[in-house]
Structures are given as C-alpha cells and as structure tokens.
Design an enzyme around this catalytic site. Structure first.
Site, PDB file in Angstrom:
ATOM      1  N   ARG A 155     -43.026 -26.241 -16.137  1.00 34.84           N
ATOM      2  CA  ARG A 155     -42.459 -26.240 -14.789  1.00 34.84           C
ATOM      3  C   ARG A 155     -44.163 -26.381 -13.511  1.00 34.84           C
ATOM      4  O   ARG A 155     -44.911 -25.874 -13.807  1.00 34.84           O
ATOM      5  CB  ARG A 155     -41.256 -25.399 -14.025  1.00 34.84           C
ATOM      6  CG  ARG A 155     -42.523 -24.476 -13.979  1.00 34.84           C
ATOM      7  CD  ARG A 155     -41.504 -23.483 -13.272  1.00 34.84           C
ATOM      8  NE  ARG A 155     -40.354 -23.971 -12.530  1.00 34.84           N
ATOM      9  CZ  ARG A 155     -38.890 -23.383 -12.968  1.00 34.84           C
ATOM     10  NH1 ARG A 155     -38.450 -22.920 -13.775  1.00 34.84           N
ATOM     11  NH2 ARG A 155     -37.925 -24.174 -12.341  1.00 34.84           N
ATOM     12  N   LYS A 203     -36.204 -21.464  -5.574  1.00 32.66           N
ATOM     13  CA  LYS A 203     -34.812 -22.204  -4.567  1.00 32.66           C
ATOM     14  C   LYS A 203     -34.322 -20.837  -3.906  1.00 32.66           C
ATOM     15  O   LYS A 203     -34.225 -20.639  -2.106  1.00 32.66           O
ATOM     16  CB  LYS A 203     -33.839 -22.180  -5.071  1.00 32.66           C
ATOM     17  CG  LYS A 203     -32.634 -23.087  -5.030  1.00 32.66           C
ATOM     18  CD  LYS A 203     -31.434 -23.537  -6.076  1.00 32.66           C
ATOM     19  CE  LYS A 203     -31.654 -24.230  -7.225  1.00 32.66           C
ATOM     20  NZ  LYS A 203     -31.386 -24.794  -7.533  1.00 32.66           N
ATOM     21  N   GLU A 261     -28.145 -27.939 -12.255  1.00 32.88           N
ATOM     22  CA  GLU A 261     -27.105 -27.510 -11.744  1.00 32.88           C
ATOM     23  C   GLU A 261     -26.502 -27.814 -10.098  1.00 32.88           C
ATOM     24  O   GLU A 261     -27.706 -27.521  -9.572  1.00 32.88           O
ATOM     25  CB  GLU A 261     -26.674 -25.860 -12.056  1.00 32.88           C
ATOM     26  CG  GLU A 261     -25.672 -25.283 -11.501  1.00 32.88           C
ATOM     27  CD  GLU A 261     -25.825 -23.772 -11.324  1.00 32.88           C
ATOM     28  OE1 GLU A 261     -26.979 -23.254 -10.825  1.00 32.88           O
ATOM     29  OE2 GLU A 261     -24.596 -23.080 -11.506  1.00 32.88           O
TER      30      GLU A 261
END
Length: 532
Positions: free
Chosen positions: A254, A264, A28
């Site tokens: 991950r 983030k 995204e």
RNA sequence: AGGGGUGUCGCCAAGCGGUAAGGCACUGGAUUUUGAUUCCAGCAUUCCAAGGUUCAAAUCCUUGCACCCCUGCCA
C-alpha cells in the site's frame, strides 16, 4: 518498465490460464477514498484492465452493515469517476448474499462448516496463539443435519447477535491463524444500507470476497500486503465451494506518503476535532481534498504510474506528488499576477490619472498570444521584493536600485516611508524612460524582474497557503499547515470559473470551490533556488 | 509451534547469470523580462551482511541480520 503484476498477467495470458483480464476495485463503503485508494484504482483499471483490454468492476464490499452508509457509496462513485476509471458495472457484494448462503450450505453438507455457539471470548481463547495450537470447539463434530438446521435458524432470526456463528472446519493447529476454524457468518440484527432487514446473518470478508470475485469472473484479485496471510483461505473457499475457474489473489504494498497520514482512523480524528475543514479540506490526502487543492485526475494518475507497484513496504516522498501537478500546471496554467503581501509603490514621474494597458503573455502554450494588464502611477509589489538591507545575491528592488516590473517598465528607487513599527509601508519610485517592456532602449539593466498589481485596478483576494499536514517526523501535526494572506490580484481573477492559475513567482493557485468570495488555494509552489 | 512477506542511490523503482534503467530530490553550468520553465553535465566500481558455486553473481546456493504482516463474530 513493468511491475510484478504485469509479469503475472502476461504469463497467464501467454500460458492460456486466462483468455482476458478482469479486475476490480472493492472498497467497503465506510469512508472516503484517499490517494492510497487511487493507487489501487490506477493499478486495477489503467494498469491492468485498460492495458490488457480487459474489464473492470467497481464493487462495494458491503458485508458489514454496522459500518456502511450510502453517503460513502455516493462519494466513492464520484471519486472513481473523477479519476477517470470506467467500470463496466457497479456491483454490491450484498447482491450476492443468496449465492453466498448457498455456498455456506454446500460447505456444511461437505462437513466443512459448523455452527458454533461458543461465546466470542471463548472462541478467541481457544484459537491459541503463535506458539500454541488451538483447541477444537465442542460443536466441531455436530452432524451435518443439525448444522443445516441451526444455520437455517440463524438465517430465520431465531438467535440474538453473537449467539452463534458459522465456522469453517479447517485446522485448529495451523500455523496460519486464519485457518483455525475462521468464522464465516455472524448474526447482526442491523438494517443494511441496501438489503434493509432482509438478512440478519452476514458473511465475513474471507468467505465473501472469494465468492464476489468468482461471481464477477475476476481473474486477478489485487489487494494489499496485509491480506497475504489470507490467501490460503481465499483459495480454500474457492476449492471447497467449487468456484471454477477460481480467481487468484495477488498482493502489493500500500501507499505511504511523507508529511501526511493515510489511516482512516487518523483522518477521521482530524475531521472530528475540526483540525481540518472536513474530508475535502485541501490539506487532506483524500481524493476530494486533493481535488479541492487543485490536483487534477491526470496528475494523480501520473503519480501512480511513477511510484510503481511492488511488494516492498515504502514511503514515497510527497515531493514526487507535487512534481506531478507542478509539471502539468507548468505546461497548462494561465499566468496572472497577484500580490500576497502588498507593499504600495508610487510612481513619482507619472500623473495621478496615468493609466496604461500593457501586453502580457498569459499562457506558455499560446506563444505570442497576449492579454492586457493594467498599469498606473500606483501599484502593489510583494513586501519581500523591496529590501533596505538586502542579502547578497538579492535581485529585487533595493535602496537606490532598479528592478523590472514584469511586462511593464524598469523602476528606480526614489524614497520610502516606514510606519511606526519600523516596517516599510510605502516606496516611491520612478519609471526609467524608454524602458517599456518589449521596446527597451534605456540601456539600464535591472537586476531582476518582479511582479506587481495595479493598485487602481485590482481585486482583493484571500490566499490560503497550505503546508504539509504532518511535521517532518511524520508523527506530530504540523501546526502551520495553513496560513492565510490577504492580498491583491488582477481583475481577470474575478470570475466564477474554478480555474488554476500560476501567479507569477508565487506558485499555482486554484479558486476555492467552497468559498463565496475571491479565495484562492495554493496548489503547489514554484521551485525556488534562491535561499536569501 | 510459530507462520507469511520484504531488503538495489536521500525517496520510489527497473533488473530474472553477461558486468547497475528511469523518475523524484540534490549539485554544477548555459539560456531566461517568473530566482520558474528549458537545456547541458554530475549524482550506486556496487545491490542488507558474510561465505560458497561460476570464466562471469544484484541475479544461483548456504548461513546470518533487519524491517513489515498475522492470534476481529472488521475489511
């Protein structure tokens, strides 16, 4: 050594389920890429598309205009390119909106979706929880005709943000909360970074992603573990929207790294609070940070190969990342001499105008190839390389001791001076005769070899010495993540190229891409087995 | 009325019924004009635990335990 994704692909290829492989990296565009994304890019591109001779898409999953910006699109494209991944095409989910709308209409027509004007809070409550079944919305059994009309009105902009949503009609009592009539479309009167004001309804991830994958012919839709619970819904959309051949989703763990953060939110805080210099600060685990730090694309790729791919939650020791760039630079980097904490040394048995150009082997790959280094009666050595009261095993210059200057002579201690703080500020030494590098017949054996810079022929350099972003617990910021040293270096370092050197005995350094003067960022240190 | 995952060396990670790969880290020792590099050697009698099946189990079965994810109109 294979991983479970490769097993799946090979099975699919052998069984004929798929003829060729198509993967994608679907960020995204709402932030900068970091090394965790690099793991995904390497897996999807090198590990699958390239390895099995398939195709790879870069796709921007831009279904939420509230969060997305062109700036991020640009930086992501740049980072993907930096990593060497070559998508056959760059696509945008938003380009599929019309098809998605048709899919939604199809679901309505099948009685599998309905428009709900229940307020968001109410929907949340009615969804139930892990121990309680959800409650059906009063709008659940509206006619297809009415739903079609309402959905069309939603698209036309007849309603305000949040006034209605399109929901899938699945199972309000499912143990998988994602099946409790998930929202498919919501209303947002926000300008989209590409579609501008064309749409005021936007599809949700679970609905959109399956369609995006289908439209690109993705055979293996690889995502991270937190989407495992979404897979049934992913499959539901494929079946009920009749997306055949249906893509399949697989999940891997991950990346987590010690001594840094990947979230983030956390990284943004560091930038916003000016704890770091920006998203490309050399301490950041972002691709741009790593690049500015001196990490090459190939070292990142090597790292991603070494960490493997599995479904086990894990935290990789950052030492592994460091070893990847260190190994590469050991083989590649030109050597040079620089002194971070200069201590002046006068050579007492040479004249004031003494100057000599000595041979220096500057690259391990170019064996025997030399360049000249300057040497005079006044040099700088590292403060740490002279010690009045040395620890045992100390191999550098001491009182009454001798040490070899790399590529030059053996020097012998004569005297030293101390400043008002008790710090050694000058050392006098003499060259041992016949001790010239390469033709030493002096018979004197120096305990060790140290680097130096000719004080009469050098440049001022700012060295930025980076340490880990986080402390050992991984929870608190490392207060000493950056220290700056003002030192000296050879004149060869005074050039415009962004080039990585090994400064002998000090580690690998790259010229900072953002600074005007001579500023070098420490990439990574050398291994050091001396614990003195 | 909960569901979905994962547990193999300090950290990653192979292993897919035939007797524990590899990398990083670490520890010795050799060579070295970088305390680097290189080289050589060492580093899990045991795979979350306990039972069971089998000539043979990290691999199959049973029962536990631990950790991660899920109740956005985020992705």
């Amino acid at each position: 050594m294979g991983n479970f994704i490769e097993d799946i692909i090979e099975n699919d290829l052998n069984s004929g389920r798929v003829k060729s492989i198509v993967t994608r990296f679907p960020p995204e565009p709402n932030g900068y890429l970091h090394i965790g994304h690099a793991k995904s890019i390497c897996l999807n591109y090198y590990g699958t598309a390239v390895k099995y001779n398939g195709k790879f898409f870069l796709r921007f999953d831009d279904t939420n205009p509230a969060k997305e910006e062109d700036e991020y699109v640009k930086s992501i494209i740049e980072d993907v390119k930096f990593l060497g991944a070559q998508p056959i095409e760059i696509r945008f989910a938003s380009d599929y909106f019309e098809f998605m709308f048709e899919c939604a209409v199809k679901l309505i027509n099948k009685g599998l979706a309905y428009v709900d004007d229940t307020p968001a809070e109410e929907i949340k409550k009615m969804r139930g929880d892990f121990n309680t079944s959800g409650i059906n919305s009063k709008n659940r059994d509206k006619s297809i005709k009415e739903n079609l009309m309402l959905f069309s009105d939603m698209r036309e902009g007849k309603y305000k943000d949040g006034q209605m949503v399109l929901r899938a009609k699945i199972d309000m009592s499912s143990p998988n909360i994602n099946f409790r009539d998930p929202v498919l479309y919501r209303i947002m009167h926000i300008s989209h970074h590409r579609q501008k004001d064309k749409w005021c309804i936007y599809p949700m991830y679970d609905f959109a992603h399956t369609i995006e994958d289908f439209l690109e012919g993705i055979t293996h839709s690889i995502c991270t573990l937190e989407f495992e619970n979404h897979r049934p819904l992913y499959d539901w959309v494929a079946i009920n929207c009749e997306l055949t051949p249906a893509p399949n989703q697989y999940e891997f763990a991950r990346l987590n790294l010690t001594r840094t953060v990947m979230s983030k939110r956390h990284l943004k805080n560091l930038v916003d609070n000016k704890v770091v210099d920006g998203w490309d600060d050399p301490r950041m685990p972002t691709i741009q940070g790593l690049k500015r730090r001196g990490y090459t694309a190939s070292s990142i790729k090597t790292f991603c190969e070494k960490i493997g791919v599995s479904k086990a939650n894990s935290t990789v020791d950052i030492a592994l990342l460091e070893s990847c760039i260190r190994q590469e630079l050991n083989d590649e980097a030109d050597r040079a001499m620089a002194v971070l904490e200069p201590l002046r040394v006068e050579i007492v048995n040479r004249d004031k105008d003494f100057n000599e150009q000595l041979d220096f082997e500057y690259n391990p790959k170019l064996e025997g190839k030399i360049r000249k280094i300057s040497f005079s009666n006044e040099i700088y050595i590292e403060k740490d390389d002279f010690c009045i009261d040395p620890p045992t095993g100390y191999k550098r210059l001491t009182v009454d001791g001798a040490v070899r200057l790399k590529g030059a002579y053996i020097i012998k201690y004569v005297s030293h001076e101390v400043d008002k703080n008790g710090q050694v500020c000058l050392v006098r030494a003499e060259i041992v005769s016949n001790s010239k590098s390469g033709s030493d017949t002096s018979g004197v054996k120096a305990k060790g070899v140290i680097h130096f810079v000719d004080a009469k022929n050098c440049v001022d350099i700012e060295f930025r010495l980076y340490n880990y972003l986080m402390d050992e617990s991984g929870e608190k910021l490392n207060e000493q993540s950056l220290t700056v040293a003002k030192g000296k270096g050879e004149r060869v370092l005074e050039c415009d190229d962004i080039k990585t050197y090994q400064f002998l005995r000090n580690g690998y350094f790259i010229k900072d891409s953002k600074s005007k003067g001579l500023v070098f960022n420490k990439v990574v240190g050398l291994k050091d087995s001396f614990n003195g």
